[in-house]
Design a protein around this motif. Structure first.
Motif, mmCIF file in Angstrom:
data_model
loop_
_atom_site.group_PDB
_atom_site.id
_atom_site.type_symbol
_atom_site.label_atom_id
_atom_site.label_comp_id
_atom_site.label_asym_id
_atom_site.label_seq_id
_atom_site.Cartn_x
_atom_site.Cartn_y
_atom_site.Cartn_z
ATOM 1 N N ASP A 197 0.858 -1.181 0.000
ATOM 2 C CA ASP A 197 0.000 0.000 0.000
ATOM 3 C C ASP A 197 0.898 1.236 0.000
ATOM 4 O OD1 ASP A 197 -1.631 2.164 0.590
ATOM 5 O OD2 ASP A 197 -2.954 0.991 1.868
ATOM 6 N N GLU A 198 0.969 1.884 -1.152
ATOM 7 C CA GLU A 198 1.870 3.023 -1.296
ATOM 8 C C GLU A 198 1.545 4.135 -0.309
ATOM 9 O OE1 GLU A 198 3.695 5.871 -4.831
ATOM 10 O OE2 GLU A 198 1.799 4.825 -5.156
ATOM 11 N N CYS A 199 0.268 4.474 -0.178
ATOM 12 C CA CYS A 199 -0.125 5.548 0.728
ATOM 13 C C CYS A 199 0.235 5.211 2.172
ATOM 14 C CB CYS A 199 -1.620 5.827 0.609
ATOM 15 S SG CYS A 199 -2.007 7.160 -0.540
ATOM 16 N N ALA A 200 -0.054 3.977 2.577
ATOM 17 C CA ALA A 200 0.245 3.561 3.952
ATOM 18 C C ALA A 200 1.737 3.657 4.226
ATOM 19 C CB ALA A 200 -0.249 2.140 4.182
ATOM 20 N N PHE A 201 2.554 3.277 3.238
ATOM 21 C CA PHE A 201 4.000 3.385 3.419
ATOM 22 C C PHE A 201 4.421 4.837 3.564
ATOM 23 C CE2 PHE A 201 7.933 4.433 1.093
ATOM 24 C CZ PHE A 201 8.825 4.083 2.096
ATOM 25 N N PHE A 202 3.860 5.712 2.703
ATOM 26 C CA PHE A 202 4.286 7.107 2.759
ATOM 27 C C PHE A 202 3.805 7.819 4.019
ATOM 28 C CE2 PHE A 202 5.706 6.771 -1.616
ATOM 29 C CZ PHE A 202 6.848 7.554 -1.562
ATOM 30 N N VAL A 203 2.729 7.356 4.612
ATOM 31 C CA VAL A 203 2.329 7.888 5.912
ATOM 32 C C VAL A 203 3.441 7.608 6.929
ATOM 33 C CG1 VAL A 203 0.751 7.571 7.862
ATOM 34 C CG2 VAL A 203 -0.161 7.831 5.559
ATOM 35 N N ARG A 204 3.962 6.402 6.897
ATOM 36 C CA ARG A 204 5.080 6.035 7.774
ATOM 37 C C ARG A 204 6.329 6.856 7.449
ATOM 38 N NH1 ARG A 204 6.711 -0.197 7.787
ATOM 39 N NH2 ARG A 204 4.744 -0.299 8.897
ATOM 40 N N TYR A 205 6.605 7.005 6.178
ATOM 41 C CA TYR A 205 7.762 7.792 5.721
ATOM 42 C C TYR A 205 7.640 9.246 6.174
ATOM 43 C CZ TYR A 205 10.499 10.381 2.176
ATOM 44 O OH TYR A 205 11.354 11.235 1.520
ATOM 45 N N PHE A 206 6.467 9.848 5.959
ATOM 46 C CA PHE A 206 6.264 11.238 6.368
ATOM 47 C C PHE A 206 6.387 11.397 7.885
ATOM 48 C CE2 PHE A 206 3.399 11.796 2.409
ATOM 49 C CZ PHE A 206 4.486 12.178 1.649
ATOM 50 N N GLU A 207 5.961 10.381 8.614
ATOM 51 C CA GLU A 207 6.060 10.422 10.071
ATOM 52 C C GLU A 207 7.517 10.538 10.511
ATOM 53 O OE1 GLU A 207 4.572 7.752 13.919
ATOM 54 O OE2 GLU A 207 4.403 6.962 11.892
ATOM 55 N N VAL A 208 8.399 9.755 9.865
ATOM 56 C CA VAL A 208 9.825 9.810 10.188
ATOM 57 C C VAL A 208 10.420 11.138 9.733
ATOM 58 C CG1 VAL A 208 12.085 8.712 9.862
ATOM 59 C CG2 VAL A 208 10.023 7.302 9.988
ATOM 60 N N VAL A 209 10.025 11.596 8.539
ATOM 61 C CA VAL A 209 10.513 12.874 8.011
ATOM 62 C C VAL A 209 10.225 14.002 8.990
ATOM 63 C CG1 VAL A 209 10.158 14.619 6.214
ATOM 64 C CG2 VAL A 209 10.356 12.211 5.582
ATOM 65 N N GLU A 210 8.994 14.045 9.485
ATOM 66 C CA GLU A 210 8.609 15.109 10.416
ATOM 67 C C GLU A 210 9.344 14.988 11.746
ATOM 68 O OE1 GLU A 210 4.625 16.785 12.699
ATOM 69 O OE2 GLU A 210 4.388 15.503 10.943
ATOM 70 N N ARG A 211 9.497 13.746 12.216
ATOM 71 C CA ARG A 211 10.158 13.536 13.512
ATOM 72 C C ARG A 211 11.608 14.010 13.494
ATOM 73 N NH1 ARG A 211 13.057 9.212 15.097
ATOM 74 N NH2 ARG A 211 12.140 7.818 13.550
ATOM 75 N N VAL A 212 12.327 13.765 12.394
ATOM 76 C CA VAL A 212 13.748 14.129 12.336
ATOM 77 C C VAL A 212 13.972 15.467 11.642
ATOM 78 C CG1 VAL A 212 14.448 11.716 12.374
ATOM 79 C CG2 VAL A 212 14.157 12.857 10.175
ATOM 80 N N TYR A 226 3.578 13.420 -8.664
ATOM 81 C CA TYR A 226 2.979 14.402 -7.762
ATOM 82 C C TYR A 226 1.603 13.959 -7.274
ATOM 83 C CZ TYR A 226 6.641 17.727 -9.153
ATOM 84 O OH TYR A 226 7.839 18.352 -9.365
ATOM 85 N N GLY A 227 0.847 13.314 -8.135
ATOM 86 C CA GLY A 227 -0.480 12.863 -7.738
ATOM 87 C C GLY A 227 -0.421 11.893 -6.573
ATOM 88 N N ASP A 228 0.534 10.958 -6.601
ATOM 89 C CA ASP A 228 0.697 9.994 -5.519
ATOM 90 C C ASP A 228 1.119 10.692 -4.227
ATOM 91 O OD1 ASP A 228 0.091 7.881 -7.235
ATOM 92 O OD2 ASP A 228 2.175 7.653 -7.857
ATOM 93 N N LEU A 229 1.994 11.698 -4.344
ATOM 94 C CA LEU A 229 2.454 12.421 -3.159
ATOM 95 C C LEU A 229 1.319 13.215 -2.510
ATOM 96 C CD1 LEU A 229 5.956 13.733 -4.336
ATOM 97 C CD2 LEU A 229 5.493 11.945 -2.654
ATOM 98 N N VAL A 230 0.500 13.852 -3.340
ATOM 99 C CA VAL A 230 -0.623 14.627 -2.800
ATOM 100 C C VAL A 230 -1.610 13.701 -2.095
ATOM 101 C CG1 VAL A 230 -2.606 16.064 -3.398
ATOM 102 C CG2 VAL A 230 -0.384 16.511 -4.452
ATOM 103 N N LYS A 231 -1.884 12.576 -2.695
ATOM 104 C CA LYS A 231 -2.796 11.609 -2.083
ATOM 105 C C LYS A 231 -2.245 11.134 -0.739
ATOM 106 C CE LYS A 231 -5.112 7.204 -3.020
ATOM 107 N NZ LYS A 231 -5.253 6.075 -3.988
ATOM 108 N N ALA A 232 -0.927 10.856 -0.694
ATOM 109 C CA ALA A 232 -0.309 10.387 0.547
ATOM 110 C C ALA A 232 -0.308 11.487 1.608
ATOM 111 C CB ALA A 232 1.116 9.908 0.272
ATOM 112 N N LEU A 233 -0.040 12.720 1.208
ATOM 113 C CA LEU A 233 -0.070 13.838 2.154
ATOM 114 C C LEU A 233 -1.465 14.028 2.733
ATOM 115 C CD1 LEU A 233 2.192 16.417 0.296
ATOM 116 C CD2 LEU A 233 2.590 15.555 2.616
#
Length: 318
Positions: A197-212, A226-233
């Motif tokens: 699940d691409e979106c589910a993965f990027f939620v995890r990725y964004f969580e780490v990005v924000e934390r660090v 860009y469409g995938d990134l907007v959906k994940a955001l």
């Protein structure tokens, strides 16, 4: 452990190198050497004595199956997280050399199909990401040599520990996403592997990005993504509000949660990139041919982005 520390203290008082070497041999053969090694390091045992014992304990030549390898990698990650060798160049170099040997061994064992199952492989790679984070080791070249589907499976699995990775892992994912095709075709791969699940993965990725507090502008290199990134955001914003991301067929712009303030510069830059894709004023009716192959409508993404930015202002006004 207290008994071992007392025993070690007596051995050190004897100042007998041969006895210490025999003690280390017993430790390696009869006990959990990875757990004892931090005590040995802190005790003041000569590095000249410790180094050969450490190299022998983590010698990759004698490992022939994935199960034994997983245990060694797990032990090494345990040690890396417990002992700070960053100020000791000799030990840091030994750690990097040991880890390099493990990374090379993983590919050999994987190619030889020696792992008992895919979960054992994924667990090894999860530990490898943790070790690389501590050592600041660049795994880009190594990951490029792996299967894209396998990488996605690892990223989406419970073996990934987002609380134990940071800037190094974020940089790796960003580079893989921007410079390779490993993280492409999520939907196509998900037809065979339901857990991707691409979106589910990027939620995890964004969580780490924000934390660090990582800078991920480099992920904006390919306009087609860009469409995938907007959906994940959008899902990440909902995730922060603890809202369920229902899969009832609604477009991503229908429901947008509150995006943390940290993301304003990134989303603003993404907005500017998407606005640059719009046709000029004189060509509103016929779209610019250069953008005709985009898998999304720029204006639709801009609607979502504006809602995301508005959500930040809404949260700050509370």
């Amino acid at each position: 452990m207290d008994h071992f520390e007392n025993l070690l203290h007596k051995f050190l008082q004897l100042e007998d190198t041969l006895l210490l070497e025999k003690l280390l041999k017993v430790c390696k053969e009869k006990s959990d050497f990875t757990a004892l090694f931090p005590v040995l390091v802190k005790s003041g045992v000569s590095w000249t004595i410790l180094k050969p014992a450490w190299q022998d304990y983590f010698n990759m030549a004698g490992i022939e199956n994935g199960t034994e390898f997983l245990q060694k990698v797990h032990n090494f990650s345990f040690y890396i997280l417990d002992v700070d060798c960053s100020r000791d160049q000799d030990r840091q170099e030994l750690n990097v050399a040991t880890f390099t040997g493990m990374v090379e061994k993983f590919k050999v064992l994987q190619d030889g199909e020696t792992f008992s199952d895919i979960y054992e492989e994924m667990s090894v790679l999860g530990n490898i990401f943790i070790i690389a984070e501590v050592l600041g080791y660049n795994l880009f070249k190594f990951n490029k040599s792996l299967s894209g589907i396998f990488i996605k499976q690892v990223f989406c699995s419970s073996n990934m520990h987002p609380n134990k990775v940071g800037v190094v892992w974020v940089r790796l994912v960003t580079d893989l996403y921007s410079c390779t095709n490993l993280l492409e075709n999520w939907e196509e791969d998900a037809e065979e592997y339901e857990d991707l699940d691409e979106c589910a993965f990027f939620v995890r990725y964004f969580e780490v990005v924000e934390r660090v507090g990582a800078d991920i502008k480099g992920i904006l290199g390919d306009a087609k993504k860009y469409g995938d990134l907007v959906k994940a955001l959008s899902r990440y914003a909902n995730f922060h509000e603890d809202e369920s991301d229902s899969d009832d067929g609604e477009d991503v712009q229908e429901e947008v949660g509150a995006l943390p303030k940290f993301w304003v510069p990134f989303v603003t830059l993404l907005q500017a990139r998407i606005e640059a894709l719009l046709p000029p004023e004189s060509d509103k009716i016929t779209r610019n041919d250069n953008n005709s192959d985009l898998p999304y409508e720029p204006m639709e993404l801009l609607k979502v982005i504006r809602k995301l930015l508005a959500s930040v202002k809404r949260e700050n006004a509370k």
